[in-house]
Design a protein around this motif. Structure first.
Motif, short mmCIF file in Angstrom:
data_model
loop_
_atom_site.label_atom_id
_atom_site.label_comp_id
_atom_site.label_asym_id
_atom_site.label_seq_id
_atom_site.Cartn_x
_atom_site.Cartn_y
_atom_site.Cartn_z
N MET A 1 -21.87 10.39 -0.03
CA MET A 1 -23.34 10.15 0.61
C MET A 1 -24.20 11.02 0.85
N SER A 2 -23.87 12.02 1.82
CA SER A 2 -24.78 13.21 1.97
C SER A 2 -25.40 14.16 0.99
N ASP A 3 -26.38 14.51 1.29
CA ASP A 3 -27.16 15.55 0.29
C ASP A 3 -27.25 16.85 0.90
N PRO A 4 -26.46 17.80 0.51
CA PRO A 4 -26.28 19.12 1.36
C PRO A 4 -27.73 20.02 1.37
N ALA A 5 -28.54 19.43 0.38
CA ALA A 5 -29.86 19.99 0.24
C ALA A 5 -30.96 19.53 1.23
N ARG A 6 -30.46 18.48 1.78
CA ARG A 6 -31.48 17.58 2.62
C ARG A 6 -30.78 17.59 4.25
N THR A 7 -31.55 18.02 5.15
CA THR A 7 -30.91 17.97 6.56
C THR A 7 -30.51 16.55 6.95
N HIS A 8 -31.32 15.58 6.78
CA HIS A 8 -31.25 14.27 7.14
C HIS A 8 -30.81 13.03 6.14
N ASP A 9 -30.02 12.42 6.35
CA ASP A 9 -29.63 11.20 5.39
C ASP A 9 -31.00 10.18 5.65
N LEU A 10 -31.44 9.86 7.00
CA LEU A 10 -32.29 8.80 7.38
C LEU A 10 -33.29 9.40 8.40
N VAL A 11 -34.46 9.26 8.43
CA VAL A 11 -35.42 9.50 9.49
C VAL A 11 -36.22 8.53 9.90
N VAL A 12 -36.30 8.05 11.23
CA VAL A 12 -37.37 7.10 11.44
C VAL A 12 -38.67 7.96 11.89
N TYR A 13 -39.66 7.54 11.22
CA TYR A 13 -40.82 8.22 11.50
C TYR A 13 -41.80 7.28 12.37
N GLY A 14 -42.30 7.45 13.22
CA GLY A 14 -42.88 6.57 14.43
C GLY A 14 -42.10 6.37 15.41
N ALA A 15 -41.02 7.10 15.74
CA ALA A 15 -39.95 6.55 16.59
C ALA A 15 -40.53 6.46 18.04
N THR A 16 -41.84 6.86 18.63
CA THR A 16 -42.19 6.74 19.83
C THR A 16 -42.99 5.57 20.02
N GLY A 17 -43.42 4.57 18.90
CA GLY A 17 -44.02 3.77 18.69
C GLY A 17 -43.08 2.47 19.27
N PHE A 18 -43.62 1.42 19.31
CA PHE A 18 -43.08 -0.08 19.97
C PHE A 18 -41.93 -0.30 18.67
N ALA A 19 -42.22 -0.54 17.63
CA ALA A 19 -41.29 -0.92 16.47
C ALA A 19 -40.29 0.16 16.18
N GLY A 20 -40.87 1.50 16.43
CA GLY A 20 -39.97 2.54 15.90
C GLY A 20 -38.99 2.77 16.96
N ARG A 21 -39.15 2.38 18.30
CA ARG A 21 -38.18 2.64 19.17
C ARG A 21 -37.00 1.44 19.00
N LEU A 22 -37.55 0.27 18.39
CA LEU A 22 -36.63 -0.82 18.46
C LEU A 22 -35.66 -0.52 17.16
N LEU A 23 -36.39 0.15 15.93
CA LEU A 23 -35.50 0.60 14.88
C LEU A 23 -34.47 1.69 15.14
N ALA A 24 -34.99 2.46 16.00
CA ALA A 24 -34.19 3.69 16.54
C ALA A 24 -32.58 2.96 17.33
N ALA A 25 -33.15 2.23 18.14
CA ALA A 25 -32.04 1.63 19.13
C ALA A 25 -31.04 0.95 18.21
N TYR A 26 -31.58 0.07 17.27
CA TYR A 26 -30.88 -0.74 16.42
C TYR A 26 -29.70 0.09 15.15
#
Length: 409
Positions: free
Chosen positions: A1-26
């Motif tokens: 699954m993980s790609d060692p060339a990339r630091t993350h598998d998934l990033v939430v951009y906009g995590a401080t917004g209303f929808a972004g916070r809900l996505l991060a919590a989920y």
């Protein structure tokens, strides 16, 4: 699954917004523990605050500072992750640099846009690049337009499996309980502002095939109106225009065209809002129709738009936790095939459709992009939920508690 060339598998951009916070919590509750998730936004201090309020599983998630006005930061962000989920809107103002960075980096991308103008521009700018790099660029991964897009896919697949021919007439009737956020209002406002000053944009938004990959190849099939008068379904329910129909219908038609019109070249697809039966249903349908027309007129003019701004939610705000928990959505989608057979799809879920349920939809979309690559349709470029993930996303959403059913009517 993980790609060692990339630091993350998934990033939430906009995590401080209303929808972004809900996505991060989920994701903190739904993602497997070995998925490398990061949170991104303009302010590290605000990201730290948000992370501190998330469930314990997120307490060690790395933070990435990135700004849609800073091309270098977006390039670094896109290159650091295999999948990027963005909730930063209005997308027509802030979204194009993000999707362009992902397309160039070969990074899978998902958003919550309901903006025709943005999606059209993103297609034109990034589709060819994303196909070359292998990026799946997936728009409309929330309440608009996953239920619409996946129900049409399931109906077409069932009809084809039964030898019933392509879909001919399809109507979605939506009912729901939910609220709206300041971010949604801001997106609507941004599109109306542009439409009020740009004739070409108005023509594009009014085209039922505005998001087609090949407009000249589209059939001449006349499509249902997006904003017709109150009407009744054959079983006696009153309906009014559905506020999301002008966007959802174009996503479904794009999915059809991207699959070489596998749903049927004569497909007529429309959406309405269910308002109930009898006198009360008629009154509700009339009131909703009038209200939508009034809001559209007010949003089209700067003076009345300014008045609405004083009473509508501000960006970053939205329904509270109890309101989100009380929400729900249900869609009944009736289809007639070329052979005359009838089918009905039912799509439903608990939670405010635009927020609680949307966090599930976007969350499962990005987890599918991150974890299920070998099971996904062999496509890249500017896609839709149905064409990028298809039945894999249906399975994920069913497992997450949403209903996706098809039966012969």
């Amino acid at each position: 699954m993980s790609d060692p060339a990339r630091t993350h598998d998934l990033v939430v951009y906009g995590a401080t917004g209303f929808a972004g916070r809900l996505l991060a919590a989920y994701l903190a509750g739904a993602a497997p523990s070995d998925v490398r998730i990061g949170l991104a936004g303009r302010s590290l201090s605000r990201l730290e605050q948000v992370r501190g309020e998330l469930p314990a599983a997120a307490r060690d998630w790395p933070l990435v500072e990135a700004d849609s006005t800073d091309a270098a930061s977006l390039a670094a962000l896109a290159a650091s992750t295999r999948v990027l989920a963005t909730t930063v809107g209005p997308y027509v103002r802030h979204g194009l640099p993000v999707v362009e960075a992902c397309a160039r980096a070969g990074t899978h991308y998902a958003d919550l846009t309901g903006e025709v103008l943005f999606v059209r521009r993103a297609i034109d700018r990034t589709d060819a690049v994303a196909r070359d790099t292998g990026a799946r660029v997936v728009h409309a991964c929330g309440y608009d337009s996953i239920p619409s897009d996946l129900s049409a896919l399931l109906l077409a697949e069932r009809a084809r499996a039964d030898g019933a021919g392509g879909l001919r007439d399809v109507q979605l009737v939506a009912t729901a309980r939910g609220g709206f956020s300041g971010g949604t209002v801001d997106s609507v406002r941004a599109q109306f502002e542009e439409l009020s000053r740009d004739t070409a944009a108005r023509r594009l938004v009014g085209d039922p095939f505005a998001l087609s990959p090949d407009r000249d190849a589209e059939p001449d099939t006349r499509q249902p109106r997006d904003a017709g008068p109150p009407s009744r379904t054959p079983d006696g329910r009153w309906t009014a225009p559905f506020v999301m129909a002008p966007f959802n219908t174009r996503i479904v038609r794009r999915s059809n065209a991207l699959q070489d019109w596998a749903y049927g070249r004569g497909l007529r697809y429309g959406e309405v809002m269910g308002c109930g039966r009898g006198i009360r249903g008629a009154a509700t349908a009339t009131a909703v129709t009038a209200a939508l027309a009034g809001v559209a007129a007010a949003m089209s003019l700067p003076p009345t738009r300014a008045v609405l701004d004083r009473v509508l939610p501000e960006p970053g705000t939205g329904p509270g936790e109890q309101a989100r928990a009380r929400g729900w959505f249900r869609m009944q989608v009736d289809a007639t095939t070329e052979s005359g057979r009838g089918y009905r799809a039912t799509v439903a879920g608990q939670g405010d459709p635009g927020y609680a349920a949307t966090a599930v939809m976007l969350g499962q979309t990005v987890l599918g992009l991150a974890l299920d690559g070998d099971r996904l349709p062999d496509r890249a470029g500017s896609l839709t939920p149905a064409t990028a993930l298809g039945s894999v996303l249906v399975e994920r959403l069913r497992a997450a508690g949403h209903t996706y059913e098809v039966a012969e009517a």
